[in-house]
Design a protein around this motif. Structure first.
Motif, PDB file in Angstrom:
ATOM      1  N   GLY A  90       0.792  -1.222   0.000  1.00  0.00           N
ATOM      2  CA  GLY A  90       0.000   0.000   0.000  1.00  0.00           C
ATOM      3  C   GLY A  90       0.825   1.274   0.000  1.00  0.00           C
ATOM      4  O   GLY A  90       0.276   2.363  -0.121  1.00  0.00           O
ATOM      5  N   GLY A  91       2.136   1.150   0.113  1.00  0.00           N
ATOM      6  CA  GLY A  91       3.001   2.328   0.202  1.00  0.00           C
ATOM      7  C   GLY A  91       3.734   2.632  -1.092  1.00  0.00           C
ATOM      8  O   GLY A  91       3.372   2.166  -2.167  1.00  0.00           O
ATOM      9  N   ASP A  92       4.774   3.430  -0.950  1.00  0.00           N
ATOM     10  CA  ASP A  92       5.612   3.824  -2.070  1.00  0.00           C
ATOM     11  C   ASP A  92       6.804   2.880  -2.196  1.00  0.00           C
ATOM     12  O   ASP A  92       7.236   2.275  -1.213  1.00  0.00           O
ATOM     13  CB  ASP A  92       6.144   5.252  -1.867  1.00  0.00           C
ATOM     14  N   VAL A  93       7.352   2.787  -3.393  1.00  0.00           N
ATOM     15  CA  VAL A  93       8.622   2.097  -3.621  1.00  0.00           C
ATOM     16  C   VAL A  93       9.708   3.127  -3.369  1.00  0.00           C
ATOM     17  O   VAL A  93       9.659   4.235  -3.908  1.00  0.00           O
ATOM     18  CB  VAL A  93       8.715   1.547  -5.057  1.00  0.00           C
ATOM     19  N   VAL A  94      10.678   2.762  -2.528  1.00  0.00           N
ATOM     20  CA  VAL A  94      11.707   3.719  -2.116  1.00  0.00           C
ATOM     21  C   VAL A  94      13.086   3.180  -2.469  1.00  0.00           C
ATOM     22  O   VAL A  94      13.390   2.016  -2.185  1.00  0.00           O
ATOM     23  CB  VAL A  94      11.623   3.989  -0.596  1.00  0.00           C
ATOM     24  N   VAL A  95      13.898   4.032  -3.096  1.00  0.00           N
ATOM     25  CA  VAL A  95      15.273   3.679  -3.432  1.00  0.00           C
ATOM     26  C   VAL A  95      16.190   4.819  -3.000  1.00  0.00           C
ATOM     27  O   VAL A  95      15.756   5.968  -2.885  1.00  0.00           O
ATOM     28  CB  VAL A  95      15.450   3.395  -4.941  1.00  0.00           C
ATOM     29  N   GLN A  96      17.438   4.461  -2.764  1.00  0.00           N
ATOM     30  CA  GLN A  96      18.454   5.465  -2.452  1.00  0.00           C
ATOM     31  C   GLN A  96      19.627   5.263  -3.391  1.00  0.00           C
ATOM     32  O   GLN A  96      19.974   4.131  -3.728  1.00  0.00           O
ATOM     33  CB  GLN A  96      18.927   5.345  -1.001  1.00  0.00           C
ATOM     34  N   THR A  97      20.233   6.356  -3.798  1.00  0.00           N
ATOM     35  CA  THR A  97      21.383   6.297  -4.701  1.00  0.00           C
ATOM     36  C   THR A  97      22.215   7.559  -4.543  1.00  0.00           C
ATOM     37  O   THR A  97      21.755   8.543  -3.968  1.00  0.00           O
ATOM     38  CB  THR A  97      20.923   6.102  -6.161  1.00  0.00           C
ATOM     39  N   GLY A  98      23.414   7.522  -5.065  1.00  0.00           N
ATOM     40  CA  GLY A  98      24.317   8.664  -4.963  1.00  0.00           C
ATOM     41  C   GLY A  98      23.826   9.865  -5.755  1.00  0.00           C
ATOM     42  O   GLY A  98      23.317   9.718  -6.867  1.00  0.00           O
ATOM     43  N   ARG A  99      23.988  11.026  -5.197  1.00  0.00           N
ATOM     44  CA  ARG A  99      23.535  12.276  -5.807  1.00  0.00           C
ATOM     45  C   ARG A  99      24.166  12.500  -7.187  1.00  0.00           C
ATOM     46  O   ARG A  99      23.546  13.070  -8.076  1.00  0.00           O
ATOM     47  CB  ARG A  99      23.890  13.444  -4.883  1.00  0.00           C
ATOM     48  N   GLU A 100      25.389  12.050  -7.373  1.00  0.00           N
ATOM     49  CA  GLU A 100      26.111  12.302  -8.625  1.00  0.00           C
ATOM     50  C   GLU A 100      26.031  11.147  -9.623  1.00  0.00           C
ATOM     51  O   GLU A 100      26.691  11.182 -10.654  1.00  0.00           O
ATOM     52  CB  GLU A 100      27.588  12.613  -8.319  1.00  0.00           C
ATOM     53  N   MET A 101      25.235  10.143  -9.338  1.00  0.00           N
ATOM     54  CA  MET A 101      25.135   8.979 -10.221  1.00  0.00           C
ATOM     55  C   MET A 101      24.306   9.316 -11.467  1.00  0.00           C
ATOM     56  O   MET A 101      23.420  10.172 -11.431  1.00  0.00           O
ATOM     57  CB  MET A 101      24.479   7.808  -9.485  1.00  0.00           C
ATOM     58  N   VAL A 102      24.583   8.598 -12.551  1.00  0.00           N
ATOM     59  CA  VAL A 102      23.808   8.769 -13.789  1.00  0.00           C
ATOM     60  C   VAL A 102      22.337   8.503 -13.519  1.00  0.00           C
ATOM     61  O   VAL A 102      21.465   9.239 -13.983  1.00  0.00           O
ATOM     62  CB  VAL A 102      24.343   7.836 -14.902  1.00  0.00           C
ATOM     63  N   LYS A 103      22.032   7.445 -12.732  1.00  0.00           N
ATOM     64  CA  LYS A 103      20.621   7.130 -12.492  1.00  0.00           C
ATOM     65  C   LYS A 103      19.908   8.268 -11.759  1.00  0.00           C
ATOM     66  O   LYS A 103      18.732   8.520 -12.003  1.00  0.00           O
ATOM     67  CB  LYS A 103      20.446   5.787 -11.803  1.00  0.00           C
ATOM     68  N   THR A 104      20.621   8.982 -10.892  1.00  0.00           N
ATOM     69  CA  THR A 104      20.006  10.110 -10.185  1.00  0.00           C
ATOM     70  C   THR A 104      19.637  11.216 -11.166  1.00  0.00           C
ATOM     71  O   THR A 104      18.533  11.767 -11.106  1.00  0.00           O
ATOM     72  CB  THR A 104      20.947  10.631  -9.089  1.00  0.00           C
ATOM     73  N   ARG A 105      20.547  11.525 -12.067  1.00  0.00           N
ATOM     74  CA  ARG A 105      20.268  12.551 -13.080  1.00  0.00           C
ATOM     75  C   ARG A 105      19.074  12.138 -13.920  1.00  0.00           C
ATOM     76  O   ARG A 105      18.167  12.942 -14.180  1.00  0.00           O
ATOM     77  CB  ARG A 105      21.507  12.762 -13.965  1.00  0.00           C
ATOM     78  N   LEU A 106      19.026  10.864 -14.337  1.00  0.00           N
ATOM     79  CA  LEU A 106      17.915  10.387 -15.154  1.00  0.00           C
ATOM     80  C   LEU A 106      16.603  10.357 -14.372  1.00  0.00           C
ATOM     81  O   LEU A 106      15.543  10.696 -14.908  1.00  0.00           O
ATOM     82  CB  LEU A 106      18.232   9.010 -15.736  1.00  0.00           C
TER      83      LEU A 106
END
Length: 155
Positions: free
Chosen positions: A41-57
């Protein structure tokens, strides 16, 4: 899979594969294995580095998908996609600790958290609201296949 089954499946500690598009269309979607957190019933939560390509995307696309699977027979998977509803920068330390304990035994989790404490200032937390689900549970197919094999060998 029924609604309750897919949510329970996704809530189990599995490695997810995060997918996010390149809004410029210069590349195929980025697909990377990742730890995640989910409660039914909640959100999907992920953490990643601020400077990672995936963060920019992730920031540019404003949405992502996540697929989790059980590669033991009979195979099952749950894939979910939706908009990013919040970004916490820097990352949420309580969530980081909860995810470490989700994926590692207690001693490994403590060692991991200590060794990566500096990342708390460098990581970002993304929350995605599930909108679209895709699921498969090949148990029925496997049962039918097994029955067909029995019928063929008996005849």
């Amino acid at each position: 899979m029924p609604h309750h089954e897919r949510e329970r499946f996704l809530a189990e500690p599995r490695i997810g594969v995060l997918g996010v598009t390149d809004p410029r269309g210069e590349r195929a979607p980025l697909l990377v294995p990742i730890w995640y957190h989910y409660e039914p019933g909640g959100d999907v939560v992920v953490q990643t580095g601020r400077e990672m390509v995936k963060t920019r995307l992730l920031r540019a696309a404003g949405r992502f998908s996540l697929c989790a699977q059980d590669d033991n027979r009979p195979y099952r998977y749950v894939s979910v996609e939706g908009p990013i509803v919040s970004v916490t920068d820097p990352a949420d330390p309580e969530l980081r600790e909860a995810m470490a304990h989700r994926y590692l035994d207690p001693e490994e989790a403590r060692a991991y958290l200590k060794a990566t404490a500096h990342q708390l200032k460098e990581d970002v937390t993304f929350r995605m609201r599930p909108q679209h689900w895709r699921t498969a549970n090949f148990a029925a197919f496997a049962a039918d296949f097994a029955e067909q094999g029995k019928s063929d060998s008996a005849g």
